[in-house]
Design a protein around this motif. Structure first.
Motif, mmCIF file in Angstrom:
data_model
loop_
_atom_site.group_PDB
_atom_site.id
_atom_site.type_symbol
_atom_site.label_atom_id
_atom_site.label_comp_id
_atom_site.label_asym_id
_atom_site.label_seq_id
_atom_site.Cartn_x
_atom_site.Cartn_y
_atom_site.Cartn_z
ATOM 1 N N ARG A 6 0.836 -1.206 0.000
ATOM 2 C CA ARG A 6 0.000 0.000 0.000
ATOM 3 C C ARG A 6 0.871 1.257 0.000
ATOM 4 O O ARG A 6 0.629 2.212 -0.733
ATOM 5 C CB ARG A 6 -0.911 -0.020 1.222
ATOM 6 C CG ARG A 6 -1.841 1.171 1.319
ATOM 7 C CD ARG A 6 -2.814 1.001 2.491
ATOM 8 N NE ARG A 6 -3.953 0.178 2.130
ATOM 9 C CZ ARG A 6 -5.132 0.668 1.750
ATOM 10 N NH1 ARG A 6 -5.316 1.955 1.691
ATOM 11 N NH2 ARG A 6 -6.121 -0.139 1.436
ATOM 12 N N ILE A 40 -22.043 3.108 -23.272
ATOM 13 C CA ILE A 40 -22.055 4.391 -22.583
ATOM 14 C C ILE A 40 -23.460 4.987 -22.602
ATOM 15 O O ILE A 40 -23.862 5.671 -21.655
ATOM 16 C CB ILE A 40 -21.000 5.362 -23.180
ATOM 17 C CG1 ILE A 40 -20.815 6.570 -22.266
ATOM 18 C CG2 ILE A 40 -21.348 5.819 -24.579
ATOM 19 C CD1 ILE A 40 -20.281 6.215 -20.876
ATOM 20 N N ARG A 43 -25.301 3.502 -19.751
ATOM 21 C CA ARG A 43 -24.916 4.162 -18.510
ATOM 22 C C ARG A 43 -25.533 5.560 -18.441
ATOM 23 O O ARG A 43 -26.076 5.971 -17.415
ATOM 24 C CB ARG A 43 -23.399 4.257 -18.429
ATOM 25 C CG ARG A 43 -22.909 4.993 -17.211
ATOM 26 C CD ARG A 43 -21.486 4.627 -16.880
ATOM 27 N NE ARG A 43 -21.444 3.453 -16.011
ATOM 28 C CZ ARG A 43 -20.341 3.000 -15.423
ATOM 29 N NH1 ARG A 43 -19.201 3.599 -15.652
ATOM 30 N NH2 ARG A 43 -20.377 1.944 -14.651
ATOM 31 N N VAL A 47 -28.144 6.849 -15.560
ATOM 32 C CA VAL A 47 -27.901 7.963 -14.649
ATOM 33 C C VAL A 47 -29.009 9.003 -14.777
ATOM 34 O O VAL A 47 -29.553 9.492 -13.776
ATOM 35 C CB VAL A 47 -26.522 8.605 -14.916
ATOM 36 C CG1 VAL A 47 -26.344 9.861 -14.110
ATOM 37 C CG2 VAL A 47 -25.413 7.622 -14.600
ATOM 38 N N SER A 50 -32.205 7.752 -13.177
ATOM 39 C CA SER A 50 -32.052 7.755 -11.725
ATOM 40 C C SER A 50 -32.215 9.152 -11.160
ATOM 41 O O SER A 50 -32.931 9.368 -10.182
ATOM 42 C CB SER A 50 -30.660 7.239 -11.353
ATOM 43 O OG SER A 50 -30.752 6.157 -10.500
ATOM 44 N N LEU A 51 -31.532 10.100 -11.770
ATOM 45 C CA LEU A 51 -31.625 11.476 -11.292
ATOM 46 C C LEU A 51 -33.053 11.999 -11.460
ATOM 47 O O LEU A 51 -33.554 12.737 -10.616
ATOM 48 C CB LEU A 51 -30.626 12.366 -12.025
ATOM 49 C CG LEU A 51 -29.150 12.029 -11.750
ATOM 50 C CD1 LEU A 51 -28.216 12.961 -12.498
ATOM 51 C CD2 LEU A 51 -28.861 12.087 -10.256
ATOM 52 N N VAL A 53 -35.836 10.205 -11.311
ATOM 53 C CA VAL A 53 -36.646 9.621 -10.245
ATOM 54 C C VAL A 53 -36.378 10.340 -8.927
ATOM 55 O O VAL A 53 -37.308 10.663 -8.171
ATOM 56 C CB VAL A 53 -36.357 8.111 -10.101
ATOM 57 C CG1 VAL A 53 -36.983 7.559 -8.835
ATOM 58 C CG2 VAL A 53 -36.878 7.366 -11.306
ATOM 59 N N SER A 54 -35.094 10.610 -8.651
ATOM 60 C CA SER A 54 -34.752 11.292 -7.398
ATOM 61 C C SER A 54 -35.330 12.699 -7.362
ATOM 62 O O SER A 54 -35.838 13.143 -6.325
ATOM 63 C CB SER A 54 -33.234 11.348 -7.230
ATOM 64 O OG SER A 54 -32.725 10.058 -7.019
ATOM 65 N N HIS A 98 -32.889 2.032 -22.041
ATOM 66 C CA HIS A 98 -32.234 1.417 -20.897
ATOM 67 C C HIS A 98 -32.870 0.079 -20.561
ATOM 68 O O HIS A 98 -32.188 -0.902 -20.231
ATOM 69 C CB HIS A 98 -32.316 2.366 -19.698
ATOM 70 C CG HIS A 98 -31.504 1.930 -18.520
ATOM 71 N ND1 HIS A 98 -30.162 2.195 -18.390
ATOM 72 C CD2 HIS A 98 -31.842 1.222 -17.425
ATOM 73 C CE1 HIS A 98 -29.719 1.677 -17.261
ATOM 74 N NE2 HIS A 98 -30.716 1.088 -16.649
ATOM 75 N N GLY A 99 -34.196 0.010 -20.678
ATOM 76 C CA GLY A 99 -34.909 -1.228 -20.375
ATOM 77 C C GLY A 99 -34.547 -2.360 -21.320
ATOM 78 O O GLY A 99 -34.181 -3.468 -20.875
ATOM 79 N N VAL A 103 -32.262 -5.789 -20.791
ATOM 80 C CA VAL A 103 -32.630 -7.173 -21.058
ATOM 81 C C VAL A 103 -31.503 -7.871 -21.817
ATOM 82 O O VAL A 103 -31.147 -9.015 -21.523
ATOM 83 C CB VAL A 103 -33.947 -7.253 -21.867
ATOM 84 C CG1 VAL A 103 -34.235 -8.685 -22.277
ATOM 85 C CG2 VAL A 103 -35.089 -6.694 -21.052
ATOM 86 N N LEU A 106 -28.988 -8.910 -19.487
ATOM 87 C CA LEU A 106 -29.386 -9.965 -18.571
ATOM 88 C C LEU A 106 -29.347 -11.349 -19.204
ATOM 89 O O LEU A 106 -29.029 -12.326 -18.544
ATOM 90 C CB LEU A 106 -30.796 -9.689 -18.031
ATOM 91 C CG LEU A 106 -30.898 -8.678 -16.887
ATOM 92 C CD1 LEU A 106 -32.361 -8.400 -16.573
ATOM 93 C CD2 LEU A 106 -30.199 -9.211 -15.646
#
Lengths: 107, 103
Positions: A6, A40, A43, A47, A50-51, A53-54, A98-99, A103, A106
């Motif tokens: 370290r 990308i 991603r 993001v 997410s933002l 929804v928040s 995104h959905g 899939v 997944l």
């Protein structure tokens, strides 16, 4: 006692940063490929969603009136169908991308 | 041997993703409080883990990492609280989407 791993890593980064060496171009010169772009975008849409929804959540906590009240206000603006349709499209696009791409990840 | 924590986290991420996907037709076909609260939970957790990966990828340095992750926890907690509040005191997620789309 010899230095720990370290400690050696820390010294390396300290010296590296102190030398102020420039970073070689990587993202700016590498030839774009479809998988890169899709990754990308996955991603980016994630993001953004997410933002979103928040933001909605925090608004739900802070705004005094109810959802139907604000919806009625928007309806009262009398926005044309073209504008409303475009707005829905802009909301649905990142969600669906995104959905569906999710899939793909997944399976 | 090592810890299984990372592997379990990965599996958990996939499980929540599948759950969230399943909630979408459920929201359309049987809207109601059960789906509303499940959506609030799954959406928040999926987003929390997703943003966590973004932080892991781009934030470096012990202190910045700690600050970013703490901020994320605060954001996710607020998000879940807000969604539950909305479900309880307002029309709920399923109804809200239906109402919004009927504009």
């Amino acid at each position: 006692m010899a230095t720990t791993a370290r400690e050696e890593m820390r010294r390396f980064w300290e010296r590296n940063e102190r030398s102020g060496r420039p970073l070689s171009p990587h993202v700016s010169i590498y030839k774009w490929s479809l998988p890169m772009a899709m990754s990308i975008s996955h991603r980016g849409t994630g993001v953004a969603l997410s933002l979103g929804v928040s933001l909605f959540s925090v608004a739900a906590l802070l705004l005094p009136e109810s959802f139907p009240h604000y919806l009625a206000q928007v309806r009262a603006l009398g926005l044309g169908p073209a504008l409303l349709c475009s707005a829905k499209f802009l909301l649905a696009l990142p969600f669906c991308y995104h959905g569906w791409n999710g899939v793909r990840h997944l399976v | 041997g090592g810890s299984k924590a990372a592997s379990l986290h990965w599996t958990g991420e996939r499980a929540v993703s599948v759950l969230l996907l399943g909630l979408l037709p459920a929201a359309y076909l049987c809207p109601g409080p059960a789906v509303d609260y499940s959506l609030a939970a799954a959406l928040t957790l999926h987003g929390h883990w997703g943003l966590g990966q973004v932080i892991t990828d781009y934030v470096h340095g012990d202190v910045p990492i700690k600050v970013a992750n703490t901020g994320l926890y605060v954001l996710s907690a607020l998000t879940f609280a807000g969604l539950c509040h909305f479900n309880y005191h307002d029309v709920g997620i399923c109804k809200a989407v239906a109402m919004l789309w009927s504009l």
